[in-house]
Motif scaffolding. Structure first.
Motif, PDB file in Angstrom:
ATOM      1  N   LEU A 169      15.686  25.033  63.113  1.00  0.00           N
ATOM      2  CA  LEU A 169      15.203  24.265  61.969  1.00  0.00           C
ATOM      3  C   LEU A 169      16.366  23.813  61.089  1.00  0.00           C
ATOM      4  N   ASP A 170      17.298  24.716  60.808  1.00  0.00           N
ATOM      5  CA  ASP A 170      18.450  24.343  59.980  1.00  0.00           C
ATOM      6  C   ASP A 170      19.362  23.349  60.695  1.00  0.00           C
ATOM      7  N   LEU A 171      19.471  23.472  62.031  1.00  0.00           N
ATOM      8  CA  LEU A 171      20.271  22.517  62.782  1.00  0.00           C
ATOM      9  C   LEU A 171      19.682  21.117  62.669  1.00  0.00           C
ATOM     10  N   SER A 172      18.360  20.998  62.700  1.00  0.00           N
ATOM     11  CA  SER A 172      17.727  19.680  62.633  1.00  0.00           C
ATOM     12  C   SER A 172      18.078  18.972  61.329  1.00  0.00           C
ATOM     13  N   ARG A 173      18.218  19.723  60.248  1.00  0.00           N
ATOM     14  CA  ARG A 173      18.551  19.097  58.964  1.00  0.00           C
ATOM     15  C   ARG A 173      19.978  18.548  58.960  1.00  0.00           C
ATOM     16  N   ALA A 174      20.823  19.069  59.829  1.00  0.00           N
ATOM     17  CA  ALA A 174      22.210  18.607  59.884  1.00  0.00           C
ATOM     18  C   ALA A 174      22.329  17.216  60.470  1.00  0.00           C
ATOM     19  N   PHE A 175      21.253  16.712  61.095  1.00  0.00           N
ATOM     20  CA  PHE A 175      21.320  15.409  61.738  1.00  0.00           C
ATOM     21  C   PHE A 175      20.797  14.291  60.840  1.00  0.00           C
ATOM     22  N   ALA A 176      20.556  14.565  59.568  1.00  0.00           N
ATOM     23  CA  ALA A 176      20.225  13.501  58.631  1.00  0.00           C
ATOM     24  C   ALA A 176      21.441  12.607  58.430  1.00  0.00           C
ATOM     25  N   ALA A 177      21.195  11.341  58.022  1.00  0.00           N
ATOM     26  CA  ALA A 177      22.304  10.405  57.806  1.00  0.00           C
ATOM     27  C   ALA A 177      23.282  10.966  56.779  1.00  0.00           C
ATOM     28  N   ILE A 178      22.753  11.491  55.697  1.00  0.00           N
ATOM     29  CA  ILE A 178      23.551  12.199  54.698  1.00  0.00           C
ATOM     30  C   ILE A 178      22.878  13.543  54.477  1.00  0.00           C
ATOM     31  N   VAL A 179      23.545  14.623  54.841  1.00  0.00           N
ATOM     32  CA  VAL A 179      22.954  15.953  54.691  1.00  0.00           C
ATOM     33  C   VAL A 179      22.979  16.342  53.217  1.00  0.00           C
ATOM     34  N   ALA A 180      21.807  16.669  52.674  1.00  0.00           N
ATOM     35  CA  ALA A 180      21.724  17.045  51.263  1.00  0.00           C
ATOM     36  C   ALA A 180      22.586  18.269  51.002  1.00  0.00           C
ATOM     37  N   GLU A 181      23.182  18.310  49.820  1.00  0.00           N
ATOM     38  CA  GLU A 181      24.076  19.418  49.471  1.00  0.00           C
ATOM     39  C   GLU A 181      23.431  20.788  49.694  1.00  0.00           C
ATOM     40  N   PRO A 182      22.163  20.993  49.291  1.00  0.00           N
ATOM     41  CA  PRO A 182      21.572  22.329  49.506  1.00  0.00           C
ATOM     42  C   PRO A 182      21.431  22.698  50.985  1.00  0.00           C
ATOM     43  N   ASP A 183      21.404  21.695  51.878  1.00  0.00           N
ATOM     44  CA  ASP A 183      21.213  21.966  53.310  1.00  0.00           C
ATOM     45  C   ASP A 183      22.524  22.161  54.060  1.00  0.00           C
ATOM     46  N   ARG A 184      23.657  21.834  53.439  1.00  0.00           N
ATOM     47  CA  ARG A 184      24.915  21.843  54.182  1.00  0.00           C
ATOM     48  C   ARG A 184      25.340  23.253  54.586  1.00  0.00           C
ATOM     49  N   ALA A 185      25.186  24.205  53.691  1.00  0.00           N
ATOM     50  CA  ALA A 185      25.576  25.575  54.020  1.00  0.00           C
ATOM     51  C   ALA A 185      24.715  26.113  55.157  1.00  0.00           C
TER      52      ALA A 185
END
Length: 403
Positions: A169-185
Motif C-alpha cells: 500500500l505504501d509503495l503504491s503511493r510512491a508512484f504518484a506524480a508528486i508524492v505528498a510530503e506525509p507519504d514520502r517517509a
C-alpha cells in the motif's frame, strides 16, 4: 476550471480538489480548447486521443528522466533513487533487455495457467461477504486479491501476507506524480523493506531455484543477461507494483461504475459473456492511470505547436479515453461497447507489463460477483483516494444478497 492566458494553452492542475473528485468535465473543456494544456514549468499535457495514441509510440519521446526529476517527485530518499533504476523509467537498450526478462513473469500463458488459482482466491475472499450480505469492494476484494496473486507469482509464502500488504500500500503511493510530503517517509520505508525482503529471497533462490519470478530473473542473469543483484531486486519490486496496482484500481472503479449504472449491471448479469468487454469499458470509462509523463528527446509538433527537446509531455490517458472524436457517447458506460481501443494500458514499448494479469483477475472477480450475489447496491458513498495520477478508491461499500 482551467484558466486561459493570451496566446497560451489553458492551464491544468491535476491536484485541484474538483479535478481529483471528477476530472472529466475539466478534460472536456481542455479538449475543446485545444490539443495541449500547460501543467507546470516546461511541461504540457496532451488532451486528445489521436495525439496521445501517436505519442505513446513516438521514439522521440522517452521515459528516462534525470535524477533531479525523481528527487523532485519522490524526495531524496530510497524511493527517489529507486525510480531511476527501474524499467518504467528506462529507455532502450536497457529497457528492451529488462522488459524481455521481466515479461516472462507476466506472459499470457503463465497468466492462463494461474486462472484456476485466482478463481479459488476470489471465492475465498467473497465467502465472508456472502455471509454478511455486505462488503467493501476495495478492502475485501480489489486490494487483497492482486497482492495475493502477485505474491503467488513471486513465491512469497502466505504466512508473510501481513508483512507484505502494508508495504504494498505504501509503495503504491510512491508512484504518484508528486508524492505528498506525509507519504514520502512511508514510501522510503516500503521501498527499503521490499528490497530487503526480495533480496533475501533472491539469495535463497540462488541455492534452490523454482519457477517463480525471482528464479526466472536469476536464471536470465546466469544465462549471460548480466543483470546485477540490485537490478533484479529493484525490478522485482517494480513488478510487484505493476502486478497489483492497476488491478486494484480496475476492480474498485469497475464496482463503483456498476453501482452507478444499474442498467449496465443488469445487462452484464443477464449476459456474463460480456464480461471481458465490460472490463475493457471499465478501463476506458475511469482509467486507473490518468496520465503518463514522457521526456521530449527530439523536437516534436503537437497541434501545430513546437515542443522543444528537454520539455515534458504528460499524455492524459483519462482525457483521451473520453474523446468524442474517437468514442461514441464517451461519458456513458456501455459494457457492450465494441470496438474499444482505449489507451488505459499505455502503448508502444511501455505497454503495461501487468495488462494480461489485470484482465484475467478482473474477469474472474466480476464474474464471481455477479454469479454469487443479487443486484449490487451502494452501502454508503464511495471514498476516493487523491493520488492525482492514479484514479482509485479508498472504499466502495456494497450491499448485496447472496444467491
Amino acid at each position: 476550471m482551467p484558466s486561459l492566458a493570451a496566446g497560451l494553452p489553458p492551464k491544468f492542475d491535476a491536484r485541484e480538489p474538483a479535478v481529483l473528485a471528477d476530472p472529466y468535465p475539466t478534460y472536456r473543456d481542455l479538449r475543446a480548447a485545444g490539443p495541449l494544456c500547460r501543467m507546470g514549468p516546461a511541461s504540457y499535457g496532451v488532451t486528445r486521443y489521436d495525439d496521445v495514441a501517436a505519442l505513446l509510440r513516438d521514439p522521440r519521446l522517452g521515459s528516462e528522466f534525470p535524477e533531479q526529476y525523481h528527487r523532485m517527485s519522490a524526495g531524496d530518499g530510497p524511493a527517489g533513487r529507486f525510480f531511476s533504476r527501474i524499467i518504467l523509467y528506462r529507455d532502450p537498450p536497457a529497457h528492451t533487455r529488462l522488459r524481455r526478462l521481466i515479461g516472462k513473469a507476466f506472459s499470457p500463458s503463465l497468466v492462463r495457467r494461474t486462472r484456476p488459482r485466482i478463481e479459488r482466491m476470489v471465492d475465498a475472499l467473497l465467502d465472508p461477504a456472502a455471509e454478511r450480505g455486505a462488503f467493501d469492494a476495495v478492502t475485501d476484494l480489489a486490494f487483497p486479491l492482486p497482492v495475493m496473486v502477485v505474491c503467488a507469482l513471486m513465491g512469497i509464502p502466505e504466512s508473510d501476507d501481513a508483512l507484505i500488504r502494508p508495504l504494498a500500500l505504501d509503495l503504491s503511493r510512491a508512484f504518484a506524480a508528486i508524492v505528498a510530503e506525509p507519504d514520502r517517509a512511508a514510501a522510503d520505508v516500503a521501498v527499503e523493506g521490499l528490497r530487503a525482503y526480495l533480496g533475501d529471497m533472491l539469495a535463497r533462490r540462488r541455492a534452490d531455484p523454482g519457477d517463480d519470478l525471482l528464479s526466472l530473473l536469476l536464471a536470465a542473469e546466469e544465462d549471460g543477461a548480466r543483470l546485477s543483484h540490485d537490478e533484479i531486486v529493484d525490478n522485482a519490486v517494480f513488478a510487484f507494483f505493476a502486478g497489483f496496482e492497476t488491478t486494484t484500481n480496475l476492480i474498485s472503479t469497475g464496482c463503483a461504475a456498476l453501482l452507478d449504472h444499474p442498467d449496465q449491471q443488469k445487462l452484464l448479469r443477464d449476459d456474463p459473456d460480456l464480461t471481458p468487454g465490460a472490463v475493457e469499458e471499465f478501463l476506458r470509462y475511469d482509467s486507473p492511470i490518468q496520465g503518463v509523463a514522457r521526456l521530449v528527446r527530439e523536437d516534436v509538433e503537437v497541434g501545430g505547436r513546437a515542443i522543444r527537446a528537454g520539455r515534458v509531455l504528460v499524455l492524459l490517458i483519462g482525457s483521451a479515453n473520453r474523446d468524442p472524436a474517437r468514442f461514441d457517447d464517451p461519458d456513458g458506460l456501455r459494457v457492450d461497447r465494441s470496438p474499444n481501443p482505449h489507451l488505459a494500458f499505455g502503448g508502444g514499448t511501455h505497454l503495461c507489463l501487468g495488462a494480461s494479469l489485470a484482465r484475467v483477475e478482473a474477469d474472474v472477480a466480476f464474474r464471481a460477483l455477479l454469479r454469487r450475489f443479487g443486484p449490487l447496491s451502494p452501502g454508503a458513498p464511495p471514498v476516493r483516494e487523491t493520488g492525482g495520477t492514479l484514479r482509485s478508491y479508498a472504499s466502495v461499500p456494497v450491499t448485496a444478497d447472496p444467491r
